[in-house]
Write an enzyme that holds these catalytic residues in place. Structure first.
Site, short mmCIF file in Angstrom:
data_model
loop_
_atom_site.label_atom_id
_atom_site.label_comp_id
_atom_site.label_asym_id
_atom_site.label_seq_id
_atom_site.Cartn_x
_atom_site.Cartn_y
_atom_site.Cartn_z
N GLY A 32 17.28 -3.23 -5.27
CA GLY A 32 18.17 -4.24 -5.81
C GLY A 32 18.81 -3.72 -7.07
O GLY A 32 18.77 -2.52 -7.36
N THR A 36 14.52 0.53 -7.47
CA THR A 36 14.01 0.70 -6.11
C THR A 36 12.49 0.79 -6.13
O THR A 36 11.91 1.37 -7.05
CB THR A 36 14.59 1.98 -5.48
N VAL A 37 11.85 0.22 -5.10
CA VAL A 37 10.41 0.33 -4.91
C VAL A 37 10.15 1.20 -3.69
O VAL A 37 10.71 0.96 -2.62
CB VAL A 37 9.76 -1.05 -4.73
N ASP A 154 9.61 -17.23 -12.41
CA ASP A 154 10.42 -16.82 -11.26
C ASP A 154 9.60 -16.88 -9.97
O ASP A 154 9.64 -15.97 -9.14
CB ASP A 154 10.96 -15.41 -11.47
#
Length: 562
Positions: A32, A36-37, A154
């Site tokens: 996103g 990055t993961v 969140d």
């Protein structure tokens, strides 16, 4: 804030892990605007065993010395994760490292993905018992956070992960905050559809804002989207404080306990909302005390996640192509976040197979890529006419059988891989692949057997040391001349399989591993044919004696920008 202060800001928060931990990037699992993961595997056998042979997750985030707010949020995220390591309902923190301007946050890898992945990518609609189990895990995580005066801010399906056993875990603490005892917060922050009315009104709020977000998340999981999702985010924040609280659209489809749980969480007055501790005794939460039902859900979802993530990347690429071909005005509906996410994914894809060295003594990270990566396979038709050839060793639980021209330089029972052309100096090393039972090879062997029956080869009068046996693994021979290569491995034929013993000179190439059609950590070796990259991918558990070793001389350090 200069670069030195940024470095000191993060270095002071480094965890005391092993002096040198090495892992390898396996797969991109999320991307996103934040970065990055990637899912990674430990290279050292002792590290794999000490971590239960589980993958880990590495979050790559670009840090900018001028972006003070983002850096402080990252610091808070790291601090909260470090303080929550003893809570099983919060994703476990492994460490934090710096690579130039790249921050690496290492965490446990939750193989089941997020609830958003499951309901959006996999198309799963959870039953009430599953929703209750998810909410029970979230409530337990909130009880821990709120006892530490931490507000997540969140809570939503995208930030609730499931591990391999189906245990829910809270993640993404980028906008979380720690308040003093009795202190109210005033910052308007969070995801619009899940934001509590008191946050939007700027009246001051506390941990009860998380309870509102939990109620919205429960509706999101039940109905696949949060309430008012048809309203643009810029407008929904004006409707939330001035309209009655949402509820389940069809109450009769759900139990009275579920309806009451949502009603209590979504009280407009935060003082009337129950605390996380009080919700532990709610009948709906008590209904979700067993996690076994979520483990079944995870087992069903894991095989779909890789395929759906790859499909999502293709959609982003199509959107980007449409944007470039039609102009920005014609496709203004395509969000800029998609473009950034696609760029992040492409950069991360190039890191697959790279080795990450994390050093807690120097508090730094090094990302290493092979100095002499092999070229991609030549373009072939996906039909039976493609030629199979040499197998090359790739770091990670994978062996890839590429469709190179077949080996034809054979001496004393040894196969030497043929180069693509006379100028190719790549070291195409072979490795042990065990029994090969892919339909691709079986089709070739059957076709070769039919050809031999029609035109039996003449029986040689004397054995020749240069006898070609490339036809044992391929139905075609190369038309271009080849250069004789030195012997690199010993090959014996056993039934319909090839047993190729690995050599000491292993070329650890960085390659695109394609789309894998089954889980990476499989108990058996499986094969899948990927038409797009024209290769057969084998993956599964390595043999007990197969130990990964890292040779620094074969790698060079690279800079990354995700």
């Amino acid at each position: 804030m200069n670069s030195d202060s940024v470095e000191n800001l993060f270095i002071s928060r480094i965890s005391k892990d092993d002096p040198e931990a090495i892992f390898q990037i396996v797969e991109v699992v999320g991307s996103g605007s934040f970065g990055t993961v990637c899912a990674c595997r430990w290279m050292k056998k002792k590290d794999r065993e000490s971590n239960g042979n589980r993958l880990i997750a590495c979050k790559f985030v670009e840090v900018n010395a001028d972006d003070v707010e983002t850096n402080l949020n990252l610091v808070k995220e790291i601090d909260i994760l470090k303080e929550s390591m003893d809570c099983p309902y919060i994703v476990e923190y492994k460490g934090c490292y710096l690579k130039s301007s790249m921050l690496l946050i290492v965490m446990e890898y939750c193989k089941g993905g997020s609830l958003l992945d499951i309901i959006e990518l996999c198309g799963k609609r959870l039953i009430e018992e599953e929703i209750a189990a998810v909410c029970a895990g979230v409530v337990k995580g909130l009880v821990y956070l709120h006892s530490k005066r931490t507000t997540h801010r969140d809570i939503k399906a995208g930030n609730v992960l499931l591990d391999e056993e189906g245990l829910p875990k809270l993640a993404d603490f980028g906008v979380s905050t720690i308040a003093e005892q009795g202190q109210k917060m005033n910052t308007v922050i969070g995801s619009p559809y899940w934001m509590a009315p008191e946050i939007i009104m700027g009246q001051g709020y506390d941990q009860k804002a998380d309870i509102w977000s939990l109620g919205i998340t429960a509706i999101e999981i039940a109905e696949l989207v949060p309430p008012r999702f048809d309203v643009p985010p810029s407008r929904v924040i004006f409707t939330i404080p001035h309209q009655p609280p949402p509820s389940l659209k069809i109450p009769s489809d759900w139990s009275p306990e579920f309806n009451d749980f949502v009603k209590q969480c979504l009280s407009m007055n935060p003082a009337l909302r129950p605390s996380a501790q009080q919700l532990l005794s709610h009948p709906f939460i008590l209904k979700g005390s067993s996690q076994q039902i979520l483990q079944k859900l995870v087992n069903e979802s894991i095989p779909l996640l890789k395929e759906k993530r790859a499909e999502k990347i293709r959609q982003l690429e199509e959107q980007e192509q449409q944007r470039n071909s039609s102009g920005s005005k014609m496709v203004s509906s395509v969000p800029t976040r998609a473009s950034q996410a696609l760029t992040n994914v492409r950069n991360a894809e190039s890191l697959k197979g790279s080795v990450v060295i994390l050093n807690s003594n120097t508090k730094t990270a090094s990302i290493m890529r092979n100095k002499n990566p092999q070229p991609p396979p030549p373009s072939h038709s996906s039909g039976a006419g493609g030629a199979a050839g040499s197998t090359r060793r790739v770091p990670g639980n994978k062996s890839v059988l590429n469709r190179y021209p077949p080996a034809n330089n054979v001496s004393n029972g040894t196969i030497a891989p043929s180069p693509i052309n006379n100028n190719n100096n790549n070291n195409n090393t072979t490795t042990k692949v065990g029994k090969v039972s892919s339909p691709f090879l079986q089709q070739q062997q059957q076709q070769q057997q039919q050809n031999n029956n029609k035109n039996p080869p003449p029986k040689p009068t004397t054995p020749s040391p240069n006898k070609k046996i490339g036809d044992n693994i391929s139905k075609t021979t190369p038309t271009t001349p080849t250069t004789t290569q030195p012997n690199t491995s010993t090959t014996t034929k056993t039934g319909s399989s090839l047993n190729i013993k690995p050599t000491n000179n292993v070329n650890r190439s960085t390659i695109s591993i394609g789309q894998q059609k089954s889980p990476l950590q499989s108990s058996e070796r499986e094969a899948s044919y990927d038409e797009e990259s024209v290769s057969v991918i084998y993956h599964g558990s390595e043999d007990e004696e197969d130990e990964e070793e890292f040779n620094h001389e074969d790698y060079e350090e690279i800079n990354v920008n995700i």
